[in-house]
Design an enzyme around this catalytic site. Structure first.
Site: not given
Ligand code: GSY
Length: 171
Positions: A83, A92, A95, A97
């Site tokens: 990353r 990315r 990720d 979380d």
């Molecule tokens: O917050 C996680 C990263 N992220 C995502 C994601 O995992 N999925 C979608 N659909 N949109 C996202 N925007 C971000 S930033």
């Protein structure tokens, strides 16, 4: 034992492989046991929308680690998988979380639990609802919030149905 829910997303490269590598890396942590992995959902990007669709999953783990240590594990897996932090809401490779840590409310300099945006995001709630025990509070809350969402309009579609961790890791 602490019960933790994670949300994992990827929209660069071999997206399914990226998810498998992240789960593998979690399973290699001696203090972490992966107990459930959701099906894989393809989801339209939220935040910065001019980017490729994501694959998203939710994962349940049991761990003896405290929340801060889980955060460090997540960050080390993100780094291990390559990353690069260029743009806050940008594309990315992976990720991870932390969504929930038991039923605790935690607020430190670099960590807020429950995740502050989780209840606004169908791409988090749909997979979470799938793996949370159907008689529990997490499932109940996710289901309740999702009733107000038009899942299709939110751009969340089932990409691959997965029934077990073993099946998830196959191929
Ligand atoms: O917050 C996680 C990263 N992220 C995502 C994601 O995992 N999925 C979608 N659909 N949109 C996202 N925007 C971000 S930033």
């Amino acid at each position: 034992m602490n019960e933790v829910y994670l949300s994992i997303g990827t929209n660069i490269g071999e997206r399914e492989k990226n998810l498998q590598r992240a789960i593998q890396a979690l399973m290699e942590q001696s203090a972490v046991q992966v107990t459930h992995v959701s099906s894989i959902y393809e989801t339209a990007a939220v935040g910065y929308t001019e980017q490729a669709d994501f694959l998203n999953i939710a994962v349940a783990v049991e761990t003896t680690l405290i929340a801060q240590e889980i955060l460090e594990v997540c960050q080390s897996i993100e780094n291990e998988l390559g990353r690069v932090r260029e743009m806050r809401w940008g594309p990315r490779i992976i990720d991870l979380d932390i969504l929930l840590y038991n039923q605790e409310n935690i607020e430190t300099e670099n960590l807020i639990i429950p995740h502050p945006r989780m209840f606004e995001r169908a791409f988090v709630l749909v997979p979470l609802q799938e793996i949370a025990p159907s008689n529990g509070k997490v499932h109940e809350k996710a289901t309740h919030i999702l009733q107000a969402f038009d899942i299709e309009q939110e751009g969340v579609t089932l990409w691959k149905k997965v029934d077990s961790i073993e099946e998830f890791m196959r191929n």
